[in-house]
Design an enzyme around this catalytic site. Sequence first.
Site, PDB file in Angstrom:
ATOM      1  N   GLY A 133      -5.566  -6.474  12.289  1.00 21.57           N
ATOM      2  CA  GLY A 133      -4.184  -6.889  12.457  1.00 21.57           C
ATOM      3  C   GLY A 133      -3.548  -7.207  11.112  1.00 21.57           C
ATOM      4  O   GLY A 133      -3.599  -6.413  10.180  1.00 21.57           O
ATOM      5  N   GLU A 243       8.890  -3.994   2.413  1.00 24.70           N
ATOM      6  CA  GLU A 243       8.742  -3.713   3.844  1.00 24.70           C
ATOM      7  C   GLU A 243       9.345  -4.830   4.686  1.00 24.70           C
ATOM      8  O   GLU A 243      10.028  -4.579   5.682  1.00 24.70           O
ATOM      9  CB  GLU A 243       7.262  -3.544   4.203  1.00 24.70           C
ATOM     10  CG  GLU A 243       7.053  -3.231   5.683  1.00 24.70           C
ATOM     11  CD  GLU A 243       5.601  -3.073   6.092  1.00 24.70           C
ATOM     12  OE1 GLU A 243       5.346  -2.865   7.291  1.00 24.70           O
ATOM     13  OE2 GLU A 243       4.720  -3.171   5.213  1.00 24.70           O
TER      14      GLU A 243
END
Length: 390
Positions: A133, A243
Amino acid sequence: MNAAYFTEEHELFRTSLHDFLQKEVVPHIEKWEKTGTIERFIWKKMGEMGFFGINYPETYGGLNLDLFYTVIFLEELQKIKSSGFAAAMWAHAYLAMTHLHAEGSEQIKKDYLTPSILGDKIGALCITEPFGGSDVAGMKTTAVLQGDSYIINGSKTFITNGVYADYYVVAAKTNPELGNKGISIFLMDSNLKGVSATKLDKLGWRASDTAEIAFDNVAIPVSNLMGEAGKGFPYIMQHFALERLIMAINAHARAEYAIDYTIQYMAEREAFGKSINQFQALRHTMVDHATEVEHCKVFNYAAVARLNKGEYVVKEATMAKLKSTKVADEAIYSCLQMLGGYGYMEEYPLARLLRDSRLGPIGGGTSEILREILSKMIIDKQNYQPAVKN
């Protein structure tokens, strides 16, 4: 406020992009949402228009423009009722290609960055793993040096453009015993022996392909190492600022689109003999959301301005994504409610917007992870630094 960041040239670019999207993209959106496949022709058209080369040097076919052209690119992509299409485009241009430009050798830039700008090659950034993750340092994928090749084994998941990409930018551990100091970045063609991609079925972002990718003894040349061995983690962290700002801008833009659409709907929808935009409870709800979105927008633009000057804005970008994605979810939820039963219908944009928006607090670092990063910076006084360039 816009005059502080956007010139007349910026606004001309916005008009040109808007017209292009309406003419060339919008007519195909429903098909791509249903098939989950964005046809190759539109990548080429986007490339021909220069949309993938906004921030890249002219040497490689780019336009060498400032980051506020990127802001316009992102904002307009959120207004065409498909965050999935938008994600495919910006993941290519600002995730995969950012690493090509920052860490790739001149040969890699010539062979991959230039055709990526032209829309001839599609890229995907492969960092997240099935059991990792947001824990980048905990990745299990390895790259072992054998002679003049690296042998890569492991897997990645939730990879945007993972099925249809021509190449991957892959993070793998060259020295697993060193933890985050043992991560390196590699370029890999997607058609190599030992590479397999499985398409994932998602709640939203239906137009974009998202994949789980497996690497089984994939051999790549030593020259496909990007940057320095062992510097992968700081490279990744450095680019996360961009990002996260991208996802923050996406969030304020889609929330703004939802609010604008809903306000127009409320002006036309009547109940009890008057338009529903006259009911105080509804009016005040929309105003509250509009205020929150505007606050996010102002903060996001300020962070972009600093990044555009070359400042290291990891804290501000993290805050921007954390706040903007939460605000967008809440605003879009309320906007759907304003449409009543019609908000639940697929022919109206709010149902898809709600699904697409839900990824905001998850992708690019979950909100929980972002809060922990900010806790380390604000409470523990940890000072993150950019990767050192030789």
